[in-house]
Design a protein around this motif. Structure first.
Motif, short mmCIF file in Angstrom:
data_model
loop_
_atom_site.label_atom_id
_atom_site.label_comp_id
_atom_site.label_asym_id
_atom_site.label_seq_id
_atom_site.Cartn_x
_atom_site.Cartn_y
_atom_site.Cartn_z
N LEU A 4 13.75 -40.52 -12.40
CA LEU A 4 14.31 -39.77 -11.29
C LEU A 4 14.60 -40.64 -10.07
O LEU A 4 15.50 -40.34 -9.30
N GLY A 5 13.86 -41.69 -9.88
CA GLY A 5 14.02 -42.48 -8.67
C GLY A 5 13.32 -41.79 -7.52
O GLY A 5 12.55 -40.85 -7.70
N SER A 6 13.60 -42.24 -6.32
CA SER A 6 12.94 -41.63 -5.16
C SER A 6 13.72 -40.41 -4.70
O SER A 6 14.94 -40.33 -4.89
N PRO A 7 13.04 -39.46 -4.06
CA PRO A 7 13.74 -38.29 -3.54
C PRO A 7 14.79 -38.65 -2.50
O PRO A 7 15.83 -38.00 -2.41
N LEU A 8 14.54 -39.71 -1.72
CA LEU A 8 15.51 -40.12 -0.70
C LEU A 8 16.80 -40.60 -1.36
O LEU A 8 17.90 -40.28 -0.89
N GLN A 9 16.70 -41.34 -2.46
CA GLN A 9 17.90 -41.79 -3.17
C GLN A 9 18.66 -40.59 -3.72
O GLN A 9 19.90 -40.56 -3.69
N THR A 10 17.94 -39.61 -4.23
CA THR A 10 18.59 -38.42 -4.76
C THR A 10 19.30 -37.66 -3.66
O THR A 10 20.44 -37.22 -3.83
N LEU A 11 18.64 -37.51 -2.51
CA LEU A 11 19.26 -36.82 -1.38
C LEU A 11 20.52 -37.56 -0.92
O LEU A 11 21.57 -36.94 -0.70
N ARG A 12 20.43 -38.87 -0.80
CA ARG A 12 21.61 -39.64 -0.38
C ARG A 12 22.75 -39.52 -1.39
O ARG A 12 23.92 -39.43 -1.02
N LEU A 14 23.29 -36.97 -3.41
CA LEU A 14 23.86 -35.62 -3.29
C LEU A 14 24.80 -35.54 -2.09
O LEU A 14 25.90 -34.98 -2.18
N LEU A 15 24.38 -36.10 -0.97
CA LEU A 15 25.23 -36.06 0.22
C LEU A 15 26.50 -36.87 0.03
O LEU A 15 27.57 -36.49 0.50
N ARG A 16 26.40 -37.98 -0.70
CA ARG A 16 27.59 -38.79 -1.00
C ARG A 16 28.58 -37.99 -1.86
O ARG A 16 29.79 -38.01 -1.61
N GLU A 17 28.05 -37.28 -2.86
CA GLU A 17 28.94 -36.49 -3.71
C GLU A 17 29.55 -35.32 -2.94
O GLU A 17 30.71 -34.97 -3.16
N LEU A 18 28.78 -34.71 -2.03
CA LEU A 18 29.34 -33.65 -1.20
C LEU A 18 30.45 -34.19 -0.31
O LEU A 18 31.45 -33.50 -0.06
N ARG A 19 30.29 -35.42 0.17
CA ARG A 19 31.34 -36.04 0.98
C ARG A 19 32.60 -36.26 0.15
O ARG A 19 33.71 -36.07 0.64
N HIS A 20 32.44 -36.64 -1.13
CA HIS A 20 33.61 -36.81 -1.99
C HIS A 20 34.32 -35.48 -2.21
O HIS A 20 35.56 -35.43 -2.23
N VAL A 21 33.56 -34.42 -2.37
CA VAL A 21 34.15 -33.12 -2.65
C VAL A 21 34.78 -32.50 -1.41
O VAL A 21 35.90 -31.98 -1.46
N SER A 22 34.08 -32.56 -0.28
CA SER A 22 34.50 -31.83 0.92
C SER A 22 35.33 -32.64 1.90
O SER A 22 35.88 -32.07 2.83
N PHE A 58 13.63 -32.78 -9.45
CA PHE A 58 14.26 -32.77 -10.77
C PHE A 58 15.55 -31.95 -10.75
O PHE A 58 16.57 -32.38 -11.31
N GLN A 59 15.54 -30.78 -10.12
CA GLN A 59 16.75 -29.96 -10.04
C GLN A 59 17.83 -30.68 -9.23
O GLN A 59 19.01 -30.63 -9.59
N ALA A 60 17.44 -31.34 -8.15
CA ALA A 60 18.42 -32.06 -7.34
C ALA A 60 19.02 -33.22 -8.12
O ALA A 60 20.23 -33.47 -8.05
N ALA A 61 18.19 -33.95 -8.88
CA ALA A 61 18.71 -35.05 -9.68
C ALA A 61 19.64 -34.54 -10.78
O ALA A 61 20.66 -35.17 -11.08
N THR A 62 19.33 -33.39 -11.35
CA THR A 62 20.19 -32.80 -12.37
C THR A 62 21.53 -32.38 -11.76
O THR A 62 22.60 -32.61 -12.33
N TYR A 63 21.49 -31.78 -10.57
CA TYR A 63 22.71 -31.37 -9.89
C TYR A 63 23.54 -32.59 -9.49
O TYR A 63 24.77 -32.57 -9.59
N LEU A 64 22.88 -33.65 -9.06
CA LEU A 64 23.58 -34.88 -8.72
C LEU A 64 24.30 -35.45 -9.94
O LEU A 64 25.45 -35.88 -9.86
N CYS A 65 23.63 -35.42 -11.08
CA CYS A 65 24.25 -35.88 -12.33
C CYS A 65 25.48 -35.03 -12.66
O CYS A 65 26.51 -35.56 -13.05
N LEU A 66 25.38 -33.72 -12.46
CA LEU A 66 26.51 -32.83 -12.71
C LEU A 66 27.68 -33.16 -11.78
O LEU A 66 28.83 -33.27 -12.23
#
Length: 107
Positions: A4-12, A14-22, A58-66
């Protein structure tokens, strides 16, 4: 998704992917506010260690993968989606080949 890595990496991520989308106004979206609020609510403190934080990670990492997979799929779809009939030269170039030249300048 072995580690999973660290939660901070997962958060970053997710925010990077949101920036790509929005686009550049991603901080004004409800998804951005929800992700930050969820990560803040499930922080591990020195007073408690809860399983919910690991479940959220785990849910955040799964959503990031999606999100990453959807973005990569769209990029591949744009690049390789059929645009009608292609010439043999274009198809050969698409897969990295060159067609042989005919003697006498025919092709």
């Amino acid at each position: 998704m072995a580690a999973l890595g660290s939660p901070l990496q997962t958060l970053r991520g997710l925010l990077r992917e949101l920036r790509h989308v929005s686009g550049c106004a991603y901080r004004d979206t409800a998804a951005y506010r929800h992700v930050l609020a969820a990560f803040r609510a499930h922080r591990v403190t020195s007073e408690k260690l809860c399983r919910a934080q690991q479940e959220l990670h785990f849910q955040a990492a799964t959503y990031l993968c999606l999100l990453r997979s959807v973005r990569q799929h769209q990029a591949l779809h744009r690049e390789y989606h059929g645009r009608g009939e292609r010439s043999p030269e274009e198809v050969a170039g698409l897969v990295g080949f060159r067609l042989p030249q005919q003697p006498g300048g025919k092709g």
